[in-house]
Design a protein around this motif. Structure first.
Motif, PDB file in Angstrom:
ATOM      1  N   ASP A 108      10.591  12.293 -72.942  1.00  0.00           N
ATOM      2  CA  ASP A 108       9.341  13.017 -72.768  1.00  0.00           C
ATOM      3  C   ASP A 108       8.415  12.557 -73.525  1.00  0.00           C
ATOM      4  O   ASP A 108       8.404  12.569 -74.646  1.00  0.00           O
ATOM      5  CB  ASP A 108       9.490  14.375 -72.708  1.00  0.00           C
ATOM      6  CG  ASP A 108       8.204  15.130 -72.268  1.00  0.00           C
ATOM      7  OD1 ASP A 108       7.364  14.446 -71.791  1.00  0.00           O
ATOM      8  OD2 ASP A 108       7.959  16.383 -72.412  1.00  0.00           O
ATOM      9  N   SER A 109       7.243  11.886 -72.968  1.00  0.00           N
ATOM     10  CA  SER A 109       6.172  11.095 -73.836  1.00  0.00           C
ATOM     11  C   SER A 109       5.454  12.086 -74.433  1.00  0.00           C
ATOM     12  O   SER A 109       4.572  11.810 -75.677  1.00  0.00           O
ATOM     13  CB  SER A 109       5.366  10.363 -72.732  1.00  0.00           C
ATOM     14  OG  SER A 109       4.760  11.117 -71.874  1.00  0.00           O
ATOM     15  N   SER A 129       4.882  17.357 -79.296  1.00  0.00           N
ATOM     16  CA  SER A 129       4.918  16.632 -80.541  1.00  0.00           C
ATOM     17  C   SER A 129       4.236  17.379 -81.646  1.00  0.00           C
ATOM     18  O   SER A 129       4.931  17.413 -82.799  1.00  0.00           O
ATOM     19  CB  SER A 129       4.169  15.399 -80.266  1.00  0.00           C
ATOM     20  OG  SER A 129       2.701  15.683 -80.020  1.00  0.00           O
ATOM     21  N   ARG A 130       3.571  18.281 -81.314  1.00  0.00           N
ATOM     22  CA  ARG A 130       2.940  19.359 -82.270  1.00  0.00           C
ATOM     23  C   ARG A 130       4.021  20.211 -82.693  1.00  0.00           C
ATOM     24  O   ARG A 130       4.064  20.576 -83.803  1.00  0.00           O
ATOM     25  CB  ARG A 130       1.698  20.105 -81.654  1.00  0.00           C
ATOM     26  CG  ARG A 130       1.037  20.979 -82.524  1.00  0.00           C
ATOM     27  CD  ARG A 130       0.040  21.683 -81.938  1.00  0.00           C
ATOM     28  NE  ARG A 130      -0.556  22.819 -83.191  1.00  0.00           N
ATOM     29  CZ  ARG A 130      -1.533  23.665 -82.951  1.00  0.00           C
ATOM     30  NH1 ARG A 130      -2.248  23.470 -81.708  1.00  0.00           N
ATOM     31  NH2 ARG A 130      -2.060  24.300 -83.809  1.00  0.00           N
ATOM     32  N   MET A 131       4.823  20.586 -81.882  1.00  0.00           N
ATOM     33  CA  MET A 131       5.986  21.682 -82.103  1.00  0.00           C
ATOM     34  C   MET A 131       6.777  20.909 -82.883  1.00  0.00           C
ATOM     35  O   MET A 131       7.136  21.690 -84.172  1.00  0.00           O
ATOM     36  CB  MET A 131       6.815  22.062 -80.816  1.00  0.00           C
ATOM     37  CG  MET A 131       7.713  23.022 -81.285  1.00  0.00           C
ATOM     38  SD  MET A 131       7.142  24.562 -81.636  1.00  0.00           S
ATOM     39  CE  MET A 131       6.566  25.087 -79.929  1.00  0.00           C
ATOM     40  N   MET A 138      12.093  11.898 -82.334  1.00  0.00           N
ATOM     41  CA  MET A 138      10.858  12.032 -81.823  1.00  0.00           C
ATOM     42  C   MET A 138      10.466  10.680 -80.935  1.00  0.00           C
ATOM     43  O   MET A 138      10.340  10.651 -79.695  1.00  0.00           O
ATOM     44  CB  MET A 138       9.770  12.286 -82.347  1.00  0.00           C
ATOM     45  CG  MET A 138       9.749  13.955 -82.833  1.00  0.00           C
ATOM     46  SD  MET A 138       8.440  14.291 -83.904  1.00  0.00           S
ATOM     47  CE  MET A 138       7.121  14.281 -82.736  1.00  0.00           C
ATOM     48  N   ARG A 139      10.704   9.560 -81.467  1.00  0.00           N
ATOM     49  CA  ARG A 139      10.633   8.073 -80.860  1.00  0.00           C
ATOM     50  C   ARG A 139      11.422   8.148 -79.918  1.00  0.00           C
ATOM     51  O   ARG A 139      11.124   7.419 -78.635  1.00  0.00           O
ATOM     52  CB  ARG A 139      10.844   7.054 -81.921  1.00  0.00           C
ATOM     53  CG  ARG A 139      10.016   7.146 -83.026  1.00  0.00           C
ATOM     54  CD  ARG A 139      10.181   5.875 -83.873  1.00  0.00           C
ATOM     55  NE  ARG A 139       9.168   5.623 -85.133  1.00  0.00           N
ATOM     56  CZ  ARG A 139       9.759   5.613 -86.342  1.00  0.00           C
ATOM     57  NH1 ARG A 139      11.100   6.043 -86.490  1.00  0.00           N
ATOM     58  NH2 ARG A 139       9.037   5.459 -87.101  1.00  0.00           N
ATOM     59  N   ARG A 140      12.869   8.536 -79.758  1.00  0.00           N
ATOM     60  CA  ARG A 140      13.752   8.365 -78.870  1.00  0.00           C
ATOM     61  C   ARG A 140      13.641   9.489 -77.540  1.00  0.00           C
ATOM     62  O   ARG A 140      14.485   9.382 -76.612  1.00  0.00           O
ATOM     63  CB  ARG A 140      15.107   8.289 -79.380  1.00  0.00           C
ATOM     64  CG  ARG A 140      15.382   7.346 -80.132  1.00  0.00           C
ATOM     65  CD  ARG A 140      16.910   7.263 -80.618  1.00  0.00           C
ATOM     66  NE  ARG A 140      17.277   8.392 -81.384  1.00  0.00           N
ATOM     67  CZ  ARG A 140      17.517   8.548 -82.638  1.00  0.00           C
ATOM     68  NH1 ARG A 140      17.029   7.613 -83.440  1.00  0.00           N
ATOM     69  NH2 ARG A 140      17.731   9.654 -83.110  1.00  0.00           N
TER      70      ARG A 140
END
Length: 726
Positions: free
Chosen positions: A398-399, A367-369, A393-395
């Motif tokens: 990978d959590s 997520s940071r990337m 990102m929501r879809r």
């Protein structure tokens, strides 16, 4: 009580006192040797004598110490503190040191405040020698972790001046905080690092400095300071000192080197940092890849940043090859700086026949990337891409790639930047709905958005919501934003009210807090209140008065045309080691124009000329100060000086406003020098002014003696009459 007023509004100007938090000078403290020292004492320093006379403790004192020590050994820190606070006598050195250690180890605001109060009491009673170095070191670490960087720095410096070497974990924690802070923090970090390493090198017995020697974390902290300053030469020097202390660079060292290349504007070298990591047998971490993407985003090279993220998504390990292919020809970089030649020799010796190394393993984007890439889109004004990536990102399966509070805050920031406050609030509502907690940064961004749009009431409502509904207490940034918002709506009383509210809640004002409040009073024509804020800022040991604060004080007086008072402030600036900059001169020029003192403009222009040509204090004037001075000189018929100023403007690439100066000349000076009766001395002076006037008219393009015989500098008969009236 002082009253700050704007029109009919009156608000009490309440200064809430803050306790002094700095350690005393070393002359007031004598080192105490603990049984388990946290640091080494320098051999060339003899054991100082105690500053007070010691006496045999009474039986009652011994019993109190035993009870206190029992509580401390049982880790009943709260009970131990209460017993200490209720006692009128000072406990033994062992009890005091252990109590300070345990209070510091709590890592809470209350624990730090209590430990500081012990330091304050011992300082007042000149009993600081009762504390061992372990307790001081832990207190420095606790202060650094809680953001009290100046206090932590003062502890380490006091220990050094007293002849002790702090443990590396203590002093490196302070260096790390200084390196990441603003203002002079990185410079302070370098100085503190040098102070410790000099002391270590002086010891005849290296074993005595075993616990104080810099380790990899300490070097990484000071190298980060060099990178933040963009000081490539100093980075290389410290990097080369690592073998002296048997320290090897790790992956974080090279992550900092990526930042250094970015700060130095060397995008072409980023791939060679990655290759050096791989050549050294070090495995890059996800932070390395974060740093690379952030560096390319900083260069606004979003294409390469996207290539890195896409390669990670595809599980590719040939990232070096991808980065090399982003450039058509690396041979154009033959002008590499010597520093980077030594840090990254492969950047010079690289040839196309060598295959670039591959990553030992793949890393999926997290997520940071994605958030870093989103910040690049936001910086480029691509709000739709920010929202699109949030949906993507929501879809993700990978959590680790799902949006977190940082991601949502980035989206909120991008919407606030384009003024879409309603959509930003919708994102905040969505965060609450899906269970992603907004933090203080999220709310501060929204506060800033409302203030920038002059929706102060909505900002106040958000502040209440922030505290009451979410339990997030406003910080100094929150209040600074609101104070600045009050300035935007010309509400100096409201700015003062928020400043007082902030202090009442125990939030220490920052340098920005003081200067922003000074700005409020300066803009509202209340320079004396701005001066009051400045005086309070001088007394606050947690902040450093800088040139911005001085300039705000000058601005306050100049806005009212109080030039003499402003000049006194400038003189005080110089006495305190600050030199006027372009902003200072701009304020003075505006004040002189308002006060209609053209003679002061000549003095100011002479000083600026000296600074422009000064090798030690060079100055590059801007359009504002030069245009104001030229305007004053034209109105006062100081044409020779006006020509000097406009020539300076042209030399600095500034286009003078000839239309404005022509209008002033025609309105004020079109019938100059028409008197036929004057003394010879006055005629001589007039003749010089006439020449300057004619030259200025020539520069303006007005008809004058330089264009033809009908426009003469002097009459044919030589008499000082009948000068053209154009």
């Amino acid at each position: 009580m002082i009253t700050a007023s704007t029109s009919s509004i009156s608000v009490p100007f309440q200064w809430i006192p803050c306790p002094s938090t700095l350690l005393p000078t070393p002359s007031h403290c004598t080192p105490y040797k603990p049984s388990h020292p946290f640091l080494a004492h320098a051999t060339q320093h003899t054991e100082p004598k105690l500053s007070v006379t010691t006496t045999n403790p009474s039986d009652e004192d011994c019993n109190d110490d035993k009870a206190l020590l029992t509580l401390l050994r049982q880790r009943k820190t709260e009970d131990a503190w209460l017993r200490y606070a209720q006692s009128t006598n000072l406990p033994s050195p062992t009890c005091l040191s252990r109590l300070v250690c345990q209070l510091s180890y709590q890592n809470t605001k209350q624990g730090l405040t209590r430990a500081q109060s012990i330091i304050q009491r011992l300082r007042d009673e000149q009993q600081l020698h009762r504390l061992d170095s372990n307790s001081l070191g832990l207190l420095a670490v606790a202060a650094a972790k809680t953001g009290h960087t100046l206090y932590a720095t003062s502890i380490i410096k006091s220990m050094l001046r007293s002849g002790y070497l702090p443990h590396v974990k203590a002093w490196s924690a302070v260096v790390s905080r200084l390196a990441a802070s603003g203002d002079d923090g990185p410079f302070e970090a370098l100085q503190l690092f040098n102070s410790v390493t000099r002391r270590v090198r002086r010891l005849a017995d290296p074993s005595m400095a075993a616990d104080a020697k810099p380790d990899t974390a300490a070097f990484n902290a000071v190298l980060n300071a060099c990178a933040n300053l963009g000081d490539t030469a100093r980075y290389l020097q410290i990097f080369n000192e690592m073998p002296e202390f048997s320290v090897k660079p790790d992956v974080l060292t090279y992550n900092v080197m990526i930042k250094l290349c970015a700060r130095a504007g060397r995008k072409d070298l980023l791939v060679f940092v990655l290759e050096r990591i791989l050549d050294e047998g070090i495995q890059p971490c996800i932070t390395t890849l974060h740093s690379l993407v952030a560096a390319y985003v900083g260069f606004n090279d979003l294409d390469t940043a996207e290539k890195i993220v896409q390669a990670m998504r595809e599980g590719r390990r040939d990232l070096c090859k991808i980065l090399r292919s982003s450039y058509e020809d690396y041979s154009i970089r033959t002008n590499a700086e010597e520093v980077f030649v030594k840090l990254l020799p492969k950047s010079v010796t690289w040839v196309t026949t060598h295959e670039p190394p591959e990553l030992p393993k793949t890393n999926a984007p997290d997520s940071r990337m994605y958030t870093i890439l989103m910040k690049g889109y936001m910086k480029d004004g691509r709000v739709s891409d920010v929202v699109r990536m949030l949906d993507a990102m929501r879809r993700q399966s990978d959590s680790a790639s799902h949006p977190d509070h940082v991601t949502y805050t980035t989206v909120v920031s991008s919407l606030v930047k384009v003024g879409s406050m309603d959509r930003a609030r919708q994102v905040l509502a969505e965060m609450a709905r899906i269970g992603v907690s907004a933090n203080r940064i999220t709310y501060n961004i929204l506060l800033k958005g409302y203030c920038q749009q002059l929706q102060i009431e909505k900002a106040k409502e958000l502040l209440r919501e922030m505290a009451d509904d979410t339990g997030i207490e406003p910080d100094v940034v929150s209040y600074n934003t609101l104070i600045d918002g009050c300035i935007l709506v010309d509400d100096s009383a409201g700015a003062l009210a928020y400043f007082n509210e902030m202090r009442a809640h125990g939030i220490a004002p920052s340098k920005i807090s003081y200067t922003t409040l000074m700005k409020a009073f300066a803009l509202s024509g209340q320079p004396k209140l701005a001066n009051k804020v400045f005086d309070e800022m001088l007394k606050d040991p947690r902040v450093k008065v800088d040139l911005i604060a001085w300039n705000m004080l000058v601005e306050g007086y100049c806005r009212l045309g109080l030039v003499e008072e402003a000049k006194k402030i400038v003189q005080s600036m110089r006495e305190n080691g600050f030199y006027p900059d372009v902003a200072t001169y701009g304020s003075l020029a505006n004040g002189i124009a308002l006060a209609r003192k053209p003679g002061e403009a000549l003095l100011l222009w002479n000083e600026i000329k000296e600074r422009i040509s000064s090798p030690s204090l060079p100055l590059k004037p801007d359009e504002g100060v030069l245009d104001t001075l030229a305007d004053i000189c034209v109105r006062a018929a100081f044409f020779r000086k006006a020509l000097e100023i406009v020539a300076c403007m042209e030399e600095n690439g500034i286009s003078p406003n000839k239309t404005k100066y022509t209008k002033i000349y025609v309105e004020m000076h079109s019938r100059m020098f028409t008197s036929k009766h004057a003394s010879q001395a006055r005629q001589d002076r007039r003749r010089e002014r006439k020449r300057a006037a004619e030259a200025f008219k020539f520069w303006l393009g007005l008809p004058n003696s330089y264009y033809g015989s009908e426009w003469r500098l002097e009459p044919v008969d030589g008499n000082d009459t009948n000068v053209d009236s154009t």
